[in-house]
Write a protein that holds these residues in place. Structure first.
Motif, PDB file in Angstrom:
ATOM      1  N   TYR A 146      61.588 -49.568 127.794  1.00 57.94           N
ATOM      2  CA  TYR A 146      61.216 -48.375 127.048  1.00 57.94           C
ATOM      3  C   TYR A 146      60.464 -48.781 125.782  1.00 57.94           C
ATOM      4  O   TYR A 146      60.486 -49.950 125.371  1.00 57.94           O
ATOM      5  CB  TYR A 146      62.452 -47.533 126.691  1.00 57.94           C
ATOM      6  CG  TYR A 146      63.434 -48.238 125.784  1.00 57.94           C
ATOM      7  CD1 TYR A 146      63.361 -48.100 124.394  1.00 57.94           C
ATOM      8  CD2 TYR A 146      64.433 -49.055 126.306  1.00 57.94           C
ATOM      9  CE1 TYR A 146      64.238 -48.754 123.562  1.00 57.94           C
ATOM     10  CE2 TYR A 146      65.323 -49.714 125.479  1.00 57.94           C
ATOM     11  CZ  TYR A 146      65.227 -49.560 124.113  1.00 57.94           C
ATOM     12  OH  TYR A 146      66.103 -50.229 123.286  1.00 57.94           O
ATOM     13  N   THR A 271      59.114 -46.748 130.050  1.00 59.54           N
ATOM     14  CA  THR A 271      57.865 -47.444 130.360  1.00 59.54           C
ATOM     15  C   THR A 271      57.320 -47.063 131.730  1.00 59.54           C
ATOM     16  O   THR A 271      56.104 -46.910 131.914  1.00 59.54           O
ATOM     17  CB  THR A 271      58.080 -48.967 130.305  1.00 59.54           C
ATOM     18  OG1 THR A 271      58.630 -49.322 129.028  1.00 59.54           O
ATOM     19  CG2 THR A 271      56.774 -49.716 130.510  1.00 59.54           C
ATOM     20  N   LYS A 272      58.197 -46.863 132.698  1.00 62.72           N
ATOM     21  CA  LYS A 272      57.782 -46.636 134.085  1.00 62.72           C
ATOM     22  C   LYS A 272      56.875 -45.425 134.238  1.00 62.72           C
ATOM     23  O   LYS A 272      55.865 -45.482 134.947  1.00 62.72           O
ATOM     24  CB  LYS A 272      59.019 -46.482 134.973  1.00 62.72           C
ATOM     25  CG  LYS A 272      58.709 -46.269 136.436  1.00 62.72           C
ATOM     26  CD  LYS A 272      59.992 -46.151 137.246  1.00 62.72           C
ATOM     27  CE  LYS A 272      59.689 -45.915 138.722  1.00 62.72           C
ATOM     28  NZ  LYS A 272      60.946 -45.801 139.522  1.00 62.72           N
ATOM     29  N   ASP A 273      57.222 -44.323 133.575  1.00 66.12           N
ATOM     30  CA  ASP A 273      56.439 -43.097 133.767  1.00 66.12           C
ATOM     31  C   ASP A 273      56.064 -42.380 132.477  1.00 66.12           C
ATOM     32  O   ASP A 273      55.456 -41.306 132.509  1.00 66.12           O
ATOM     33  CB  ASP A 273      57.194 -42.124 134.688  1.00 66.12           C
ATOM     34  CG  ASP A 273      58.568 -41.747 134.138  1.00 66.12           C
ATOM     35  OD1 ASP A 273      58.866 -42.071 132.968  1.00 66.12           O
ATOM     36  OD2 ASP A 273      59.344 -41.131 134.885  1.00 66.12           O
ATOM     37  N   GLY A 274      56.405 -42.959 131.327  1.00 68.67           N
ATOM     38  CA  GLY A 274      56.029 -42.361 130.046  1.00 68.67           C
ATOM     39  C   GLY A 274      56.860 -41.166 129.633  1.00 68.67           C
ATOM     40  O   GLY A 274      56.543 -40.500 128.637  1.00 68.67           O
ATOM     41  N   SER A 275      57.929 -40.872 130.353  1.00 65.25           N
ATOM     42  CA  SER A 275      58.763 -39.716 130.022  1.00 65.25           C
ATOM     43  C   SER A 275      59.559 -39.977 128.739  1.00 65.25           C
ATOM     44  O   SER A 275      59.921 -41.115 128.428  1.00 65.25           O
ATOM     45  CB  SER A 275      59.715 -39.381 131.172  1.00 65.25           C
ATOM     46  OG  SER A 275      60.468 -40.521 131.559  1.00 65.25           O
ATOM     47  N   CYS A 277      62.705 -40.100 126.632  1.00 68.43           N
ATOM     48  CA  CYS A 277      64.150 -40.172 126.857  1.00 68.43           C
ATOM     49  C   CYS A 277      64.952 -39.797 125.611  1.00 68.43           C
ATOM     50  O   CYS A 277      66.120 -39.431 125.720  1.00 68.43           O
ATOM     51  CB  CYS A 277      64.564 -41.542 127.367  1.00 68.43           C
ATOM     52  SG  CYS A 277      64.214 -42.925 126.264  1.00 68.43           S
ATOM     53  N   GLN A 308      68.219 -39.874 135.851  1.00 72.84           N
ATOM     54  CA  GLN A 308      67.232 -40.139 136.890  1.00 72.84           C
ATOM     55  C   GLN A 308      66.771 -41.594 136.886  1.00 72.84           C
ATOM     56  O   GLN A 308      66.375 -42.128 137.926  1.00 72.84           O
ATOM     57  CB  GLN A 308      66.024 -39.234 136.702  1.00 72.84           C
ATOM     58  CG  GLN A 308      66.296 -37.759 136.915  1.00 72.84           C
ATOM     59  CD  GLN A 308      65.119 -36.892 136.523  1.00 72.84           C
ATOM     60  OE1 GLN A 308      63.996 -37.380 136.351  1.00 72.84           O
ATOM     61  NE2 GLN A 308      65.353 -35.600 136.349  1.00 72.84           N
ATOM     62  N   HIS A 309      66.815 -42.236 135.706  1.00 69.12           N
ATOM     63  CA  HIS A 309      66.290 -43.592 135.576  1.00 69.12           C
ATOM     64  C   HIS A 309      67.374 -44.666 135.588  1.00 69.12           C
ATOM     65  O   HIS A 309      67.052 -45.856 135.575  1.00 69.12           O
ATOM     66  CB  HIS A 309      65.471 -43.721 134.290  1.00 69.12           C
ATOM     67  CG  HIS A 309      64.150 -43.031 134.351  1.00 69.12           C
ATOM     68  ND1 HIS A 309      64.006 -41.686 134.140  1.00 69.12           N
ATOM     69  CD2 HIS A 309      62.901 -43.492 134.628  1.00 69.12           C
ATOM     70  CE1 HIS A 309      62.729 -41.349 134.254  1.00 69.12           C
ATOM     71  NE2 HIS A 309      62.045 -42.422 134.546  1.00 69.12           N
TER      72      HIS A 309
END
Length: 373
Positions: A146, A271-275, A277, A308-309
């Motif tokens: 992240y 980091t994976k999808d920019g969401s 948190c 979800q992560h």
């Protein structure tokens, strides 16, 4: 029966991960000396819509009570916690909460949050403890990839001060900056100083690592208040880096998304999808409605998104005991022989593949016993 828009059912892993995230949050905050607090899910709308809190009533789930007052389902934890602790003795500074908020301007009407609020503490201490608690919590739920972003509300506010905008103009410009709309910023400032317009447009791209701070220390060399803000952000970065965190970015053009923010702002991105948190920041001014001049800072985690992560790891062996109505009690007693396993009892095995081990209650020599198939 169909569900209302924004509502949804959940099953399985999402629920299990959310419960795990909730319990870990409780343990992490308890060990860091946060005191748990909960507020009612139903509040008066004024708690959130008053002039200082400034939230939009249209985004809330609301109704009139029998006395004609507008009540809402809690749309925000920070304002609710501020109301709850305003009369508490200022000696206790650290509070932690968990629960749902309800908004109709989001993808889902209900979202689950876990958050912290630090009030009456030294400002830098409060901000540091917020960020380090976030790092601690994410580590404990095994989310390691992240980025933390830092910004500050007063950069934008100081830069537009000479423009003398009215409230409507300021909100339009703030929205354009929030959406990173350079073209719209230029259009909104078409009748204002070209220098200030260019400074604001450039600020949208003032995004990146520590080098952005160094760059703007030169640009703002003759503006001591802005230099002070840059120094403040740099110190927070140095604190985070000293704990081993390297993924930190600065967004000097970020503007507040909640009316009551009035200082440092921070967000965490997966980091994976920019969401996003977690998000939070300083909101000293929120306590002025209670006639208090104090420091206040906090952040909230999106627990649904964290769930979800999270990595789902089930280390328990899953077994099934095949029984019958007359042997169900025997199968139940056998559970004690498998204390570390997840144990299911079935009368007819439909799908053996979902179990690691299958047992069966059989009758042998006029006695029942459980054997492995």
């Amino acid at each position: 029966m169909f569900l209302p828009a924004g509502s949804q059912d959940e099953t399985g892993v999402q629920i299990a991960n959310r419960l795990k995230a909730s319990e870990i949050f409780r343990k992490v905050t308890e060990k860091r000396n946060f005191k748990a607090i909960s507020t009612p899910v139903v509040e008066y709308a004024h708690t959130f819509t008053n002039k200082i809190a400034g939230m939009d009533l249209q985004s809330m789930l609301k109704w009139f009570n029998s006395e004609g007052e507008i009540e809402v389902l809690r749309p925000d934890w920070t304002a609710a916690v501020a109301r709850a602790i305003a009369k508490q003795h200022p000696s206790f500074q650290k509070w932690a909460y968990q629960g749902s908020v309800f908004r109709i301007d989001k993808d889902g009407t209900e979202s689950r949050q876990a958050g912290i609020e630090i009030v009456h503490a030294d400002p830098f201490l409060g901000e540091s403890e917020c960020l380090l608690t976030a790092v601690d919590y994410l580590k404990n739920i095994d989310i390691n990839n992240y980025v933390i972003e830092l910004g500050h509300t007063r950069i934008f506010e100081q830069m537009i001060a000479p423009l003398q905008l009215n409230q409507k103009e300021e909100e339009a410009l703030r929205s354009a900056m929030y959406d990173k709309r350079m073209d719209l910023v230029e259009d909104l400032l078409i009748n204002h100083s070209s220098e200030i317009k260019q400074d604001l447009v450039s600020l949208i791209d003032a995004y990146g690592g520590k080098e952005v701070i160094s760059q703007y220390e030169i640009v703002w060399a003759d503006q001591p208040e802005l230099l002070s803000i840059l120094d403040h952000i740099r110190k927070l970065i140095e604190l985070l880096e000293s704990t081993g965190l390297s993924e930190i970015i600065v967004d000097l053009g970020r503007v507040k998304n909640l009316p009551y923010y009035d200082g440092i702002m921070f967000r965490g991105f997966i980091t994976k999808d920019g969401s996003t948190c977690f998000s939070g920041g300083r909101y000293d001014r929120l306590y002025r409605q209670f006639e208090q001049e104090t420091s206040a800072v906090g952040l909230a985690f999106d627990v649904d998104l964290l769930a979800q992560h999270m990595i789902t790891e089930n280390s328990l062996s899953r077994g099934c005991i095949i029984a019958a109505p007359e042997t169900h009690a025997i199968a139940e007693k056998y559970r004690s022989e498998l204390p570390e396993d997840i144990v299911d009892i079935q009368y007819k095995l439909e799908n053996e593949a979902v179990y690691h081990t299958v047992y069966e209650v059989i009758r042998e020599n006029n006695q029942y016993k459980v054997v492995r198939k």
